[in-house]
Every structure is written in C-alpha cells, then in structure tokens.
Write a protein that holds these residues in place. Sequence first.
Motif, short mmCIF file in Angstrom:
data_model
loop_
_atom_site.label_atom_id
_atom_site.label_comp_id
_atom_site.label_asym_id
_atom_site.label_seq_id
_atom_site.Cartn_x
_atom_site.Cartn_y
_atom_site.Cartn_z
N PHE A 97 -3.80 -1.11 -5.14
CA PHE A 97 -3.91 -0.49 -6.46
C PHE A 97 -5.22 0.30 -6.57
CE2 PHE A 97 -1.23 -4.02 -8.71
CZ PHE A 97 -0.09 -3.58 -8.06
N GLN A 98 -6.33 -0.31 -6.14
CA GLN A 98 -7.62 0.37 -6.21
C GLN A 98 -7.62 1.64 -5.36
OE1 GLN A 98 -9.95 -3.22 -5.21
NE2 GLN A 98 -11.26 -2.63 -6.94
N GLY A 99 -7.05 1.56 -4.16
CA GLY A 99 -7.00 2.73 -3.28
C GLY A 99 -6.21 3.87 -3.91
N ALA A 100 -5.10 3.53 -4.56
CA ALA A 100 -4.28 4.56 -5.19
C ALA A 100 -4.99 5.20 -6.38
CB ALA A 100 -2.96 3.95 -5.66
N ALA A 109 -4.08 -10.53 -12.24
CA ALA A 109 -4.96 -9.57 -11.57
C ALA A 109 -4.93 -8.24 -12.32
CB ALA A 109 -4.50 -9.38 -10.13
N LEU A 110 -6.10 -7.64 -12.50
CA LEU A 110 -6.23 -6.39 -13.24
C LEU A 110 -7.00 -5.37 -12.42
CD1 LEU A 110 -7.58 -7.90 -16.58
CD2 LEU A 110 -5.21 -7.30 -16.11
N VAL A 111 -6.61 -4.12 -12.53
CA VAL A 111 -7.41 -3.01 -12.05
C VAL A 111 -7.63 -2.11 -13.26
CG1 VAL A 111 -7.52 -0.99 -10.54
CG2 VAL A 111 -6.59 -3.14 -9.68
N ASP A 166 0.80 -1.22 0.00
CA ASP A 166 0.00 0.00 0.00
C ASP A 166 0.84 1.28 0.00
OD1 ASP A 166 -2.40 1.41 0.00
OD2 ASP A 166 -2.46 1.50 2.18
N ALA A 167 1.86 1.33 0.81
CA ALA A 167 2.69 2.54 0.89
C ALA A 167 3.94 2.42 0.02
CB ALA A 167 3.08 2.81 2.33
N GLY A 168 4.01 1.41 -0.82
CA GLY A 168 5.19 1.18 -1.65
C GLY A 168 5.32 2.19 -2.77
N LEU A 178 -4.48 -5.85 -4.86
CA LEU A 178 -5.56 -5.18 -5.60
C LEU A 178 -6.16 -4.03 -4.80
CD1 LEU A 178 -7.36 -8.19 -7.30
CD2 LEU A 178 -5.97 -6.42 -8.39
N GLN A 179 -6.34 -4.22 -3.51
CA GLN A 179 -6.87 -3.14 -2.67
C GLN A 179 -5.93 -1.94 -2.67
OE1 GLN A 179 -7.54 -5.07 1.08
NE2 GLN A 179 -9.42 -6.05 0.38
#
Length: 132
Positions: free
Chosen positions: A81-84, A107-109, A46-48, A78-79
């Motif tokens: 990526f979606q959050g960003a 996996a795709l967003v 998430d913070a990467g 995925l969470q």
Amino acid sequence: AKRLKAIEGDGAALAENWAEAGRRYDAVLIDAYDSLNRVPEPLWQDAGPLVRALPQLLQPRGVVAANVPPGFPTSTMLQAFQGALRDSDSTPPALTFEVPETMNTVALVLRGMEEEDPLWCLREEAKKMMNG
C-alpha cells in the motif's frame, strides 16, 4: 445523505473498475477474509489489482484501512500500500493496532498526512481505547 454503501462482491475487480472510471474516495476499507483466515491475494499483494488501483481511488489526503486476521503478513500488505501511494517526496505513514478481543490487526496507511496531522492522532486515541 447516501455517502456510505456496502457492496458484496469481488473487491479487487470493483476497485479496478472504479479507478478506471475516475472515482475518488476519502477512505478505502478492507475487511475480507474467510473462515480459515485467508485474505484474497488480489486485495493486498504488491502487483494485485487493488494495490494498482489505490493511487487513482484514494484522494490526495485519505486513508486505506484493513482489518486482517491473526497470522496475516500485515507488514507485506502495508509495504505494498505504501509503495503504491508513495510520492516523490515521501512514503505515507503506516499504523497498526492489535484488537485483543479478536486478535485481529487493524492496519492503516495515511496518504497525504504527516505526524502533526490530526488524523495521525488516531494512533494515540486507538491505543487508549485498546488499553481500556
């Protein structure tokens, strides 16, 4: 045309540099794991650096795709990526496909796309391909 170029190196650092330089892409593809099936954390946490760079790297209508090994915490990635890529109106949809031959997950967003978007049809087409 030279529209596709493979680069070997630190993908997270490269993403940060390109985002800072204002580069934009239709797709960000992640296929990075070692012989022990470990995916470098800077590419999915998430913070990467990659997750932080995604909003600047990806076009308003684009795709983030990752090929990850069995046992990988795909939903966590995925969470992140979606959050960003979330905007004030919605969270971009995420799709996953299991690859039976390798047991990997793709996996795709889908940023800037809704269920009626032609790219969303990838889900049904991929399911058909997987089921033979």
